[in-house]
Scaffold this motif. Structure first.
Motif, PDB file in Angstrom:
ATOM      1  N   GLU A  52     -37.429  42.923 -45.631  1.00  0.00           N
ATOM      2  CA  GLU A  52     -36.628  43.058 -46.849  1.00  0.00           C
ATOM      3  C   GLU A  52     -35.278  42.392 -46.636  1.00  0.00           C
ATOM      4  N   GLY A  53     -34.463  42.404 -47.663  1.00  0.00           N
ATOM      5  CA  GLY A  53     -33.109  41.869 -47.565  1.00  0.00           C
ATOM      6  C   GLY A  53     -33.085  40.358 -47.379  1.00  0.00           C
ATOM      7  N   ALA A  54     -32.118  39.887 -46.636  1.00  0.00           N
ATOM      8  CA  ALA A  54     -31.917  38.444 -46.440  1.00  0.00           C
ATOM      9  C   ALA A  54     -33.075  37.800 -45.688  1.00  0.00           C
ATOM     10  N   ASP A  55     -33.831  38.576 -44.898  1.00  0.00           N
ATOM     11  CA  ASP A  55     -34.973  38.036 -44.155  1.00  0.00           C
ATOM     12  C   ASP A  55     -36.196  37.831 -45.037  1.00  0.00           C
ATOM     13  N   TYR A  56     -36.200  38.416 -46.207  1.00  0.00           N
ATOM     14  CA  TYR A  56     -37.342  38.326 -47.119  1.00  0.00           C
ATOM     15  C   TYR A  56     -37.279  37.002 -47.883  1.00  0.00           C
ATOM     16  N   VAL A  57     -37.997  36.019 -47.389  1.00  0.00           N
ATOM     17  CA  VAL A  57     -38.022  34.690 -48.006  1.00  0.00           C
ATOM     18  C   VAL A  57     -39.466  34.252 -48.182  1.00  0.00           C
ATOM     19  N   SER A  58     -39.683  33.326 -49.109  1.00  0.00           N
ATOM     20  CA  SER A  58     -41.040  32.838 -49.323  1.00  0.00           C
ATOM     21  C   SER A  58     -41.527  32.090 -48.081  1.00  0.00           C
ATOM     22  N   GLY A  59     -42.832  32.087 -47.896  1.00  0.00           N
ATOM     23  CA  GLY A  59     -43.431  31.410 -46.756  1.00  0.00           C
ATOM     24  C   GLY A  59     -44.737  32.060 -46.361  1.00  0.00           C
ATOM     25  N   LYS A  60     -45.296  31.599 -45.255  1.00  0.00           N
ATOM     26  CA  LYS A  60     -46.551  32.138 -44.734  1.00  0.00           C
ATOM     27  C   LYS A  60     -46.247  33.157 -43.644  1.00  0.00           C
ATOM     28  N   TYR A  61     -46.950  34.295 -43.698  1.00  0.00           N
ATOM     29  CA  TYR A  61     -46.739  35.388 -42.754  1.00  0.00           C
ATOM     30  C   TYR A  61     -48.075  35.862 -42.187  1.00  0.00           C
ATOM     31  N   GLN A  62     -47.974  36.641 -41.132  1.00  0.00           N
ATOM     32  CA  GLN A  62     -49.160  37.200 -40.492  1.00  0.00           C
ATOM     33  C   GLN A  62     -48.876  38.629 -40.053  1.00  0.00           C
ATOM     34  N   LEU A  63     -49.710  39.550 -40.489  1.00  0.00           N
ATOM     35  CA  LEU A  63     -49.655  40.928 -40.018  1.00  0.00           C
ATOM     36  C   LEU A  63     -50.760  41.117 -38.982  1.00  0.00           C
ATOM     37  N   VAL A  64     -50.423  41.738 -37.852  1.00  0.00           N
ATOM     38  CA  VAL A  64     -51.411  42.056 -36.824  1.00  0.00           C
ATOM     39  C   VAL A  64     -51.439  43.580 -36.684  1.00  0.00           C
ATOM     40  N   PHE A  65     -52.592  44.167 -37.000  1.00  0.00           N
ATOM     41  CA  PHE A  65     -52.799  45.606 -36.888  1.00  0.00           C
ATOM     42  C   PHE A  65     -53.579  45.862 -35.603  1.00  0.00           C
ATOM     43  N   HIS A  66     -53.010  46.605 -34.681  1.00  0.00           N
ATOM     44  CA  HIS A  66     -53.657  46.902 -33.399  1.00  0.00           C
ATOM     45  C   HIS A  66     -54.513  48.163 -33.589  1.00  0.00           C
ATOM     46  N   THR A  67     -55.753  47.958 -34.008  1.00  0.00           N
ATOM     47  CA  THR A  67     -56.607  49.071 -34.425  1.00  0.00           C
ATOM     48  C   THR A  67     -57.445  49.667 -33.299  1.00  0.00           C
ATOM     49  N   SER A  68     -57.779  48.906 -32.294  1.00  0.00           N
ATOM     50  CA  SER A  68     -58.626  49.413 -31.210  1.00  0.00           C
ATOM     51  C   SER A  68     -58.020  50.646 -30.526  1.00  0.00           C
ATOM     52  N   PRO A  69     -56.729  50.638 -30.163  1.00  0.00           N
ATOM     53  CA  PRO A  69     -56.144  51.852 -29.560  1.00  0.00           C
ATOM     54  C   PRO A  69     -56.226  53.066 -30.488  1.00  0.00           C
ATOM     55  N   TYR A  70     -56.079  52.836 -31.787  1.00  0.00           N
ATOM     56  CA  TYR A  70     -56.181  53.935 -32.753  1.00  0.00           C
ATOM     57  C   TYR A  70     -57.569  54.574 -32.688  1.00  0.00           C
ATOM     58  N   PHE A  71     -58.617  53.761 -32.744  1.00  0.00           N
ATOM     59  CA  PHE A  71     -59.968  54.308 -32.731  1.00  0.00           C
ATOM     60  C   PHE A  71     -60.296  54.980 -31.403  1.00  0.00           C
ATOM     61  N   LYS A  72     -59.804  54.427 -30.305  1.00  0.00           N
ATOM     62  CA  LYS A  72     -60.027  55.060 -29.001  1.00  0.00           C
ATOM     63  C   LYS A  72     -59.368  56.441 -28.955  1.00  0.00           C
ATOM     64  N   LYS A  73     -58.164  56.585 -29.542  1.00  0.00           N
ATOM     65  CA  LYS A  73     -57.492  57.890 -29.592  1.00  0.00           C
ATOM     66  C   LYS A  73     -58.268  58.890 -30.454  1.00  0.00           C
ATOM     67  N   GLN A  74     -59.059  58.369 -31.384  1.00  0.00           N
ATOM     68  CA  GLN A  74     -59.872  59.223 -32.239  1.00  0.00           C
ATOM     69  C   GLN A  74     -61.169  59.658 -31.552  1.00  0.00           C
ATOM     70  N   GLY A  75     -61.387  59.176 -30.320  1.00  0.00           N
ATOM     71  CA  GLY A  75     -62.584  59.540 -29.575  1.00  0.00           C
ATOM     72  C   GLY A  75     -63.801  58.692 -29.898  1.00  0.00           C
ATOM     73  N   ILE A  76     -63.573  57.568 -30.564  1.00  0.00           N
ATOM     74  CA  ILE A  76     -64.686  56.684 -30.916  1.00  0.00           C
ATOM     75  C   ILE A  76     -64.942  55.728 -29.765  1.00  0.00           C
ATOM     76  N   GLU A  77     -66.186  55.676 -29.311  1.00  0.00           N
ATOM     77  CA  GLU A  77     -66.539  54.753 -28.229  1.00  0.00           C
ATOM     78  C   GLU A  77     -66.672  53.354 -28.799  1.00  0.00           C
ATOM     79  N   LEU A  78     -65.916  52.425 -28.234  1.00  0.00           N
ATOM     80  CA  LEU A  78     -65.966  51.035 -28.650  1.00  0.00           C
ATOM     81  C   LEU A  78     -66.508  50.200 -27.505  1.00  0.00           C
ATOM     82  N   LEU A  79     -67.286  49.193 -27.844  1.00  0.00           N
ATOM     83  CA  LEU A  79     -67.755  48.259 -26.826  1.00  0.00           C
ATOM     84  C   LEU A  79     -66.569  47.445 -26.329  1.00  0.00           C
ATOM     85  N   GLU A  80     -66.699  46.877 -25.148  1.00  0.00           N
ATOM     86  CA  GLU A  80     -65.655  46.001 -24.605  1.00  0.00           C
ATOM     87  C   GLU A  80     -66.166  44.571 -24.581  1.00  0.00           C
TER      88      GLU A  80
END
Length: 117
Positions: A52-80
């Motif tokens: 937001e604010g002065a840093d909020y300018v038009s352009g291309k962006y990328q969000l990276v959601f680190h989901t594997s640690p979340y699912f592991k904390k939930q007790g879900i077995e994930l393949l490696e």
């Protein structure tokens, strides 16, 4: 003033995705620059806008959601390596004054997103 927000919903459990690390990058050509790192709260949202604010300018962006640690904390077995270790969403902000909301709906084997309001 424009702003960028997100939230994460765990569609497998029907609950907010809490304590998920989210990184925002600015994309220029082949180069990405880290702008912000946040974590989702108990409601699956961030406590403040990611951009937001002065840093909020038009352009291309990328969000990276680190989901594997979340699912592991939930007790879900994930393949490696996990099928969805990090979810990367690239998007463009065309307007400097609008609210862009980029939610993530996630399960261990699928995800979807859309431009929310």
């Amino acid at each position: 003033m424009g702003r960028l927000t997100t939230h994460v919903l765990d569609t497998a459990k029907g609950l907010p995705g809490s304590d998920i690390k989210v990184e925002l990058y600015k994309v220029e050509g082949e180069q990405t620059t880290l702008i912000n790192t946040v974590y989702t709260n108990h409601d699956g949202r961030t406590d403040a806008p990611i951009l937001e604010g002065a840093d909020y300018v038009s352009g291309k962006y990328q969000l990276v959601f680190h989901t594997s640690p979340y699912f592991k904390k939930q007790g879900i077995e994930l393949l490696e390596p996990a099928f969805l270790d990090d979810v990367v969403i690239r998007f463009g902000i065309a307007e400097g004054e609008e609210h862009y909301h980029v939610p993530l709906l996630i399960s261990p084997y699928s995800y979807s997103t859309y431009r929310g309001s």
